[in-house]
Design a protein around this motif. Structure first.
Motif, mmCIF file in Angstrom:
data_model
loop_
_atom_site.group_PDB
_atom_site.id
_atom_site.type_symbol
_atom_site.label_atom_id
_atom_site.label_comp_id
_atom_site.label_asym_id
_atom_site.label_seq_id
_atom_site.Cartn_x
_atom_site.Cartn_y
_atom_site.Cartn_z
ATOM 1 N N GLN A 31 -2.905 -5.691 0.791
ATOM 2 C CA GLN A 31 -1.523 -6.159 0.898
ATOM 3 C C GLN A 31 -0.847 -5.105 1.617
ATOM 4 O O GLN A 31 -1.153 -3.975 1.609
ATOM 5 C CB GLN A 31 -0.892 -6.278 -0.704
ATOM 6 C CG GLN A 31 -1.454 -6.958 -1.477
ATOM 7 C CD GLN A 31 -1.128 -8.397 -1.290
ATOM 8 O OE1 GLN A 31 -0.236 -8.889 -0.770
ATOM 9 N NE2 GLN A 31 -2.428 -9.443 -1.367
ATOM 10 N N LEU A 32 0.142 -5.631 2.608
ATOM 11 C CA LEU A 32 0.803 -4.913 3.432
ATOM 12 C C LEU A 32 2.367 -4.571 2.802
ATOM 13 O O LEU A 32 2.868 -5.515 2.258
ATOM 14 C CB LEU A 32 1.153 -5.536 4.761
ATOM 15 C CG LEU A 32 -0.059 -5.444 5.635
ATOM 16 C CD1 LEU A 32 0.441 -6.110 6.936
ATOM 17 C CD2 LEU A 32 -0.730 -4.129 6.168
ATOM 18 N N MET A 33 2.633 -3.302 2.560
ATOM 19 C CA MET A 33 3.935 -2.947 1.770
ATOM 20 C C MET A 33 4.766 -2.167 2.831
ATOM 21 O O MET A 33 4.233 -1.163 3.495
ATOM 22 C CB MET A 33 3.861 -1.968 0.693
ATOM 23 C CG MET A 33 2.438 -2.332 -0.366
ATOM 24 S SD MET A 33 2.671 -4.016 -1.137
ATOM 25 C CE MET A 33 3.499 -3.331 -2.523
ATOM 26 N N ALA A 34 5.901 -2.648 2.851
ATOM 27 C CA ALA A 34 7.058 -2.122 3.809
ATOM 28 C C ALA A 34 7.978 -1.526 3.235
ATOM 29 O O ALA A 34 8.642 -2.111 2.255
ATOM 30 C CB ALA A 34 7.522 -3.022 4.858
ATOM 31 N N GLY A 35 8.320 -0.237 3.373
ATOM 32 C CA GLY A 35 9.294 0.270 2.494
ATOM 33 C C GLY A 35 10.426 1.120 3.406
ATOM 34 O O GLY A 35 10.006 1.920 4.072
ATOM 35 N N LEU A 60 5.115 -2.710 -6.825
ATOM 36 C CA LEU A 60 5.826 -4.160 -7.230
ATOM 37 C C LEU A 60 6.823 -4.093 -8.277
ATOM 38 O O LEU A 60 7.928 -4.409 -8.333
ATOM 39 C CB LEU A 60 4.828 -5.233 -7.507
ATOM 40 C CG LEU A 60 4.067 -5.890 -6.241
ATOM 41 C CD1 LEU A 60 3.179 -6.863 -6.807
ATOM 42 C CD2 LEU A 60 4.852 -6.477 -5.145
ATOM 43 N N ARG A 61 6.404 -3.242 -9.252
ATOM 44 C CA ARG A 61 7.216 -3.304 -10.501
ATOM 45 C C ARG A 61 8.407 -2.237 -10.300
ATOM 46 O O ARG A 61 9.675 -2.538 -10.633
ATOM 47 C CB ARG A 61 6.269 -2.565 -11.569
ATOM 48 C CG ARG A 61 7.134 -2.621 -12.963
ATOM 49 C CD ARG A 61 6.407 -1.800 -14.016
ATOM 50 N NE ARG A 61 5.972 -0.239 -13.667
ATOM 51 C CZ ARG A 61 4.903 -0.112 -13.556
ATOM 52 N NH1 ARG A 61 3.790 -0.912 -13.522
ATOM 53 N NH2 ARG A 61 4.439 1.440 -13.188
ATOM 54 N N GLU A 62 8.042 -1.152 -9.618
ATOM 55 C CA GLU A 62 9.323 -0.167 -9.503
ATOM 56 C C GLU A 62 10.068 -0.494 -8.224
ATOM 57 O O GLU A 62 11.156 0.189 -8.062
ATOM 58 C CB GLU A 62 8.438 1.584 -9.380
ATOM 59 C CG GLU A 62 7.906 1.609 -10.765
ATOM 60 C CD GLU A 62 8.647 1.624 -11.906
ATOM 61 O OE1 GLU A 62 9.800 1.941 -11.809
ATOM 62 O OE2 GLU A 62 8.155 1.429 -12.950
ATOM 63 N N GLY A 63 9.416 -1.109 -7.401
ATOM 64 C CA GLY A 63 10.014 -1.172 -5.837
ATOM 65 C C GLY A 63 10.450 0.025 -5.044
ATOM 66 O O GLY A 63 10.997 -0.138 -4.236
ATOM 67 N N ASP A 77 -4.650 -5.251 -3.845
ATOM 68 C CA ASP A 77 -4.193 -5.864 -5.049
ATOM 69 C C ASP A 77 -4.679 -5.757 -6.067
ATOM 70 O O ASP A 77 -4.027 -6.159 -7.200
ATOM 71 C CB ASP A 77 -3.833 -7.510 -4.387
ATOM 72 C CG ASP A 77 -5.181 -8.268 -4.360
ATOM 73 O OD1 ASP A 77 -6.332 -7.637 -4.791
ATOM 74 O OD2 ASP A 77 -4.993 -9.434 -4.140
ATOM 75 N N TYR A 78 -5.823 -5.122 -6.382
ATOM 76 C CA TYR A 78 -6.261 -4.711 -7.851
ATOM 77 C C TYR A 78 -6.115 -3.209 -8.413
ATOM 78 O O TYR A 78 -6.594 -3.098 -9.190
ATOM 79 C CB TYR A 78 -7.683 -5.551 -7.817
ATOM 80 C CG TYR A 78 -8.793 -4.719 -6.725
ATOM 81 C CD1 TYR A 78 -9.353 -3.662 -7.127
ATOM 82 C CD2 TYR A 78 -9.096 -5.447 -5.466
ATOM 83 C CE1 TYR A 78 -10.063 -2.972 -6.125
ATOM 84 C CE2 TYR A 78 -9.873 -4.793 -4.832
ATOM 85 C CZ TYR A 78 -10.528 -3.788 -4.944
ATOM 86 O OH TYR A 78 -11.382 -3.136 -3.912
ATOM 87 N N TYR A 79 -5.477 -2.712 -7.393
ATOM 88 C CA TYR A 79 -5.306 -1.020 -7.854
ATOM 89 C C TYR A 79 -3.961 -1.089 -8.842
ATOM 90 O O TYR A 79 -2.987 -1.969 -8.332
ATOM 91 C CB TYR A 79 -5.198 -0.362 -6.536
ATOM 92 C CG TYR A 79 -6.670 0.190 -6.089
ATOM 93 C CD1 TYR A 79 -7.741 -0.507 -6.569
ATOM 94 C CD2 TYR A 79 -6.825 0.757 -5.011
ATOM 95 C CE1 TYR A 79 -9.161 -0.194 -6.336
ATOM 96 C CE2 TYR A 79 -8.111 1.358 -4.721
ATOM 97 C CZ TYR A 79 -9.032 0.841 -5.089
ATOM 98 O OH TYR A 79 -10.316 1.177 -4.612
ATOM 99 N N HIS A 80 -3.701 -0.147 -9.380
ATOM 100 C CA HIS A 80 -2.514 -0.202 -10.166
ATOM 101 C C HIS A 80 -1.574 0.517 -8.969
ATOM 102 O O HIS A 80 -0.344 0.233 -9.530
ATOM 103 C CB HIS A 80 -2.840 0.823 -11.358
ATOM 104 C CG HIS A 80 -3.132 2.244 -11.262
ATOM 105 N ND1 HIS A 80 -4.311 2.519 -11.381
ATOM 106 C CD2 HIS A 80 -2.579 3.370 -10.945
ATOM 107 C CE1 HIS A 80 -4.624 3.837 -11.039
ATOM 108 N NE2 HIS A 80 -3.329 4.292 -10.888
ATOM 109 N N THR A 81 -1.862 0.886 -7.987
ATOM 110 C CA THR A 81 -0.817 1.408 -6.984
ATOM 111 C C THR A 81 -0.092 0.193 -6.712
ATOM 112 O O THR A 81 1.233 0.188 -6.588
ATOM 113 C CB THR A 81 -1.336 2.229 -5.949
ATOM 114 O OG1 THR A 81 -2.135 3.221 -6.371
ATOM 115 C CG2 THR A 81 -0.354 2.453 -4.777
#
Length: 173
Positions: free
Chosen positions: A112-116, A38-41, A29-33
């Motif tokens: 953070q888990l991200m699901a896309g 989050l910003r671009e979705g 959660d502290y990386y710009h990725t």
């Protein structure tokens, strides 16, 4: 700032089948990725060959969040088909994903888990083969092996390493 960004990453996987593929990533959660997703979705999974390892390293060393990490590394930004997130031309597979949900690995955790949902897949002709062994050999995929722990002492047992994924073992007929 609209500049292409890259994250050398190998801690994710695809789940689902047919028209229901989802990408699951674990990002800090502290990386710009994390902030960018989050910003671009959205994001694009680009599968580089081990032949481009040195260029991939450039994307994580000595740059900041405001530059075009992909081009500065000597890789080529392409236009995406569905998303704004750019595929990388040198990668044999590019998978465009749109964020469906995210959550911490567990309460208070930095992972953070991200699901896309996968919305577009592009593949080079040389990996468009039905034979999974031939496909893996042609891709020459690398895998980031994190510094491992000694199973007896729990101590760190060395730095990150690079693995080459190049063999498929058939478990079922």
């Amino acid at each position: 700032n609209g500049e292409p960004n890259a994250c050398l990453h190998s801690w994710g996987f695809l789940v689902g089948d047919r028209d229901n593929y989802t990408s699951i990533l674990g990002v800090l959660d502290y990386y710009h990725t994390y902030e960018n997703i989050l910003r671009e979705g959205e994001w694009c999974l680009n599968y580089p060959s081990v032949d481009d390892y040195e260029k991939c390293l450039v994307t994580i060393h000595g740059n900041d969040a405001d530059n075009d990490e992909i081009t500065e590394a000597g890789l080529t930004v392409e236009s995406a088909q569905v998303s704004k997130t750019p595929p990388i031309a040198e990668c044999k597979i590019n998978i465009e994903c749109q964020l469906e949900w995210h959550r911490p690995l567990y309460e208070g955790n930095q992972w953070q888990l991200m699901a896309g949902r996968v919305v577009h897949i592009a593949m080079d002709e040389e990996v468009l083969t039905h034979d999974p062994t031939e496909r893996m050999e042609n891709m020459r995929l690398m895998y980031n092996i994190r510094g491992t722990l000694n199973p007896v002492s729990g101590e760190m047992h060395g730095p990150n390493s690079l693995g080459l994924i190049n063999e498929v073992v058939r478990a079922f007929d």
